[in-house]
Design a protein around this motif. Structure first.
Motif, short mmCIF file in Angstrom:
data_model
loop_
_atom_site.label_atom_id
_atom_site.label_comp_id
_atom_site.label_asym_id
_atom_site.label_seq_id
_atom_site.Cartn_x
_atom_site.Cartn_y
_atom_site.Cartn_z
N GLY A 92 -23.27 19.01 2.86
CA GLY A 92 -23.21 20.46 2.71
C GLY A 92 -24.39 20.92 1.90
O GLY A 92 -25.03 20.12 1.21
N ALA A 93 -24.70 22.22 1.99
CA ALA A 93 -25.85 22.76 1.25
C ALA A 93 -25.36 23.47 0.00
O ALA A 93 -24.46 24.33 0.08
CB ALA A 93 -26.62 23.74 2.13
N ALA A 140 -16.70 7.14 -14.42
CA ALA A 140 -17.08 8.47 -13.92
C ALA A 140 -17.00 8.47 -12.41
O ALA A 140 -17.15 7.43 -11.76
CB ALA A 140 -18.50 8.81 -14.36
N GLU A 141 -16.76 9.68 -11.85
CA GLU A 141 -16.81 9.83 -10.39
C GLU A 141 -18.19 10.40 -10.05
O GLU A 141 -18.64 11.34 -10.71
CB GLU A 141 -15.72 10.81 -9.93
N VAL A 142 -18.85 9.82 -9.05
CA VAL A 142 -20.17 10.33 -8.65
C VAL A 142 -20.03 10.99 -7.28
O VAL A 142 -19.53 10.38 -6.33
CB VAL A 142 -21.22 9.19 -8.59
N VAL A 143 -20.45 12.26 -7.20
CA VAL A 143 -20.40 12.98 -5.93
C VAL A 143 -21.83 13.36 -5.56
O VAL A 143 -22.53 14.02 -6.33
CB VAL A 143 -19.54 14.27 -6.03
N LEU A 144 -22.27 12.94 -4.39
CA LEU A 144 -23.62 13.25 -3.92
C LEU A 144 -23.52 14.28 -2.80
O LEU A 144 -22.83 14.06 -1.80
CB LEU A 144 -24.29 11.98 -3.38
N VAL A 145 -24.22 15.40 -2.99
CA VAL A 145 -24.19 16.48 -1.99
C VAL A 145 -25.54 16.58 -1.32
O VAL A 145 -26.57 16.67 -2.00
CB VAL A 145 -23.91 17.83 -2.70
N ASP A 146 -25.58 16.53 -0.01
CA ASP A 146 -26.85 16.77 0.69
C ASP A 146 -26.59 17.56 1.96
O ASP A 146 -25.59 17.35 2.64
CB ASP A 146 -27.56 15.46 1.04
N ALA A 147 -27.53 18.45 2.26
CA ALA A 147 -27.42 19.27 3.46
C ALA A 147 -27.49 18.39 4.71
O ALA A 147 -27.01 18.77 5.78
CB ALA A 147 -28.54 20.30 3.46
N LEU A 182 -20.49 24.15 3.92
CA LEU A 182 -20.34 22.97 4.78
C LEU A 182 -20.95 23.27 6.15
O LEU A 182 -21.22 24.43 6.48
CB LEU A 182 -18.86 22.61 4.90
N PRO A 183 -21.19 22.24 6.97
CA PRO A 183 -21.87 22.46 8.25
C PRO A 183 -21.18 23.48 9.16
O PRO A 183 -21.83 24.10 9.99
CB PRO A 183 -21.87 21.07 8.89
N ASP A 184 -19.86 23.67 9.03
CA ASP A 184 -19.18 24.65 9.90
C ASP A 184 -19.20 26.06 9.31
O ASP A 184 -18.56 26.98 9.82
CB ASP A 184 -17.72 24.22 10.15
N GLY A 185 -19.92 26.25 8.20
CA GLY A 185 -20.06 27.59 7.61
C GLY A 185 -19.03 27.89 6.53
O GLY A 185 -19.14 28.91 5.83
#
Ligand SMILES: Cc1cc2nc3c(=O)[nH]c(=O)nc-3n(C[C@H](O)[C@H](O)[C@H](O)COP(=O)(O)OP(=O)(O)OC[C@H]3O[C@@H](n4cnc5c(N)ncnc54)[C@H](O)[C@@H]3O)c2cc1C
Length: 442
Positions: free
Chosen positions: A78-79, A32-39, A94-97
């Motif tokens: 990113g949020a 499996a591919e694990v993607v972690l998203v955090d602001a 993403l941080p640039d909007g």
């Protein structure tokens, strides 16, 4: 060729970081591919925020960089803003909007919690929360700059307001915050000619009949007494009814001006969770089953502060309602481990495990060399509890590099080199919002 299943984890805090580390260990190559998203690009170890505010630990040392710590996980800064469950897509900013969509096969929602606010006039304009690294730094700065102002001003009323600090909420967050901030203020005041430590006013305001209710009454009384010895006034059964423009009004009729008010009166689930169309409890947490799968959603899981997880190890109250796990790092880390097992079991068609953890108790620091703790029912106080607090949290702190830096900070502070430099973050007053924990774009 079949596509590799993708697990998307929203939130890289206690749950997200532990879960990703566990999955890196448990998954076979290509499974499996694990993607972690955090602001944020790093995980914050919140139990150390009070010591950051107090100047005993350098701020960066309690932040664990996600990308360099998680080598086998794709980390996206990113949020998450919405989830489309029909298409199995998470929408991110993403941080640039700019925005991007991320498809998932299994989704884990672990964006934590935000401060639980109340309709108190002036709260959002005047109070600062105590959940982020930025909050801790701002409060530290608030203490240092207000003391400098008090030393300079000729106006007696301004001086009193600058030297008055209010912490609302007598849970472990509020207690640790007031103890550390007061300790910092005392150390600083001693070095400022023209300031007297007896002029400092620290108020801890608690709506309930007890502070730190998770402790046995004797330890609660000990905590109140130690705070009182340091010059902190503890007000029980008292609420802040207004704080417009810094004029603090209490339900017991007391009114005074305070430049600094810290709001530490509990948390509720991150607002993102209520926008997904899944069942939430009255505190805005996603309702899960004992396996940590969200009620009524096959491919969605939740854990940590943002999840209402049945507590199978807790005694059932008389009304027979299943108790829910508290919002603690202790539960968050252990839930993440069970969740990793269950995600792997789902991929392999195996059986799911239930989350069951007997609460080990709690530890809290009360400033220099004093603490309180209850570990597996055993009460501890004073130096022993303070040492336990340090040893426990150092052991829990992720990565050897961070442990080493924190231990060095402590040694330096013990030698009397507590850093009293203000970063000049609060010029013009405190304007942080209590909900600064999760600034989720609408
Ligand atoms: C000052 C303080 C002291 C504490 N002390 C203790 C203690 O001594 N012992 C204890 O057991 N517990 C303690 N806690 C509680 C503990 O920190 C929490 O229970 C724990 O952090 C919960 O873990 P979590 O993974 O659910 O959330 P968090 O650790 O808060 O992680 C949530 C993550 O989600 C990210 N996020 C938020 N919104 C989004 C979004 N929309 N998109 C992407 N990412 C997002 C955030 O940036 C964050 O990194 C303390 C809390 C505080 C504030």
């Amino acid at each position: 060729m079949p596509r590799t299943p993708r697990i998307v984890v929203v939130g890289g805090g206690f749950v997200g970081l532990t879960l990703a580390q566990q999955l890196e260990r448990r998954l076979r190559r290509g499974e499996a591919e694990v993607v972690l998203v955090d602001a944020s690009p790093s995980m914050t170890y919140q139990p150390f925020l009070a010591e950051v505010a107090g100047g005993r630990i350098e701020a960066r040392h309690v932040a664990v960089p996600l990308r360099t710590t998680l080598r086998g996980t794709r980390v996206v800064t990113g949020a998450a803003t919405t989830v489309d469950r029909d298409r199995r897509t998470v929408q991110l900013t993403l941080p640039d909007g700019t925005t991007m969509g991320l498809d998932y096969d299994e989704l884990v929602l672990a964006p934590g919690s935000v401060s639980r606010t109340q309709p108190v006039p002036g709260l959002t304009e005047h109070a600062v929360g105590f959940t982020t690294l930025a909050d801790a730094l701002r409060l530290r700065d608030a203490v240092l700059t207000r003391l400098a102002l008090a030393a300079d001003t000729q106006d007696a009323e301004r001086r009193r307001a600058a030297l008055t600090f209010v912490v609302v909420g007598g849970g472990y967050t509020g207690v640790e915050a007031v103890a550390e901030l007061q300790d910092l203020a005392r150390s600083t005041a001693r070095r400022y000619p023209g300031l007297d430590v007896t002029e400092l006013r620290f108020e801890l305001v608690e709506a309930d009949a007890e502070i730190m209710p998770e402790l046995p009454p004797r330890l609660g009384a000990y905590t109140r007494a130690r705070l009182g010895d340091s010059g902190i006034t503890v007000r029980l059964r008292t609420q802040v009814t207004s704080m417009v423009e810094g004029l603090v009004e209490l339900s017991d009729g007391e009114r005074f001006r305070a430049d600094t008010v810290v709001w530490a009166a509990g948390v509720r689930g991150n607002p993102l969770l209520a926008r997904i169309g899944l069942p939430v409890d009255p505190r805005g947490r996603l309702r899960t089953r004992t396996t940590l799968r969200v009620d009524g959603a096959e491919h969605v899981w939740a854990a940590g502060d943002g999840a209402a997880v049945p507590d199978l190890a807790a005694a059932r109250p008389s009304d027979d309602a299943t108790p829910l796990c508290g919002a603690t790092a202790q539960h968050a880390v252990r839930q993440a481990k069970v969740l990793a097992r269950n995600l792997v079991a789902t991929l392999r068609g195996g059986r799911l495990a239930d989350y069951r953890h007997r609460d080990a108790g709690s530890v809290a620091g009360l400033g220099s060399h004093r603490g309180v703790a209850r570990i597996y029912g055993v009460p501890l106080r004073g130096l022993a509890a303070w040492l336990l607090h340090r040893v426990y949290h150092l052991a829990m702190m992720p990565t050897w590099g961070r442990k080493e830096r924190i231990a060095l900070d402590w040694m330096s502070a013990l030698l009397g080199r507590r850093d009293l430099t203000a970063a000049d973050l609060v010029r013009g007053g405190l304007t942080a919002r209590p909900e600064s924990r999760a600034q989720v774009p609408a």
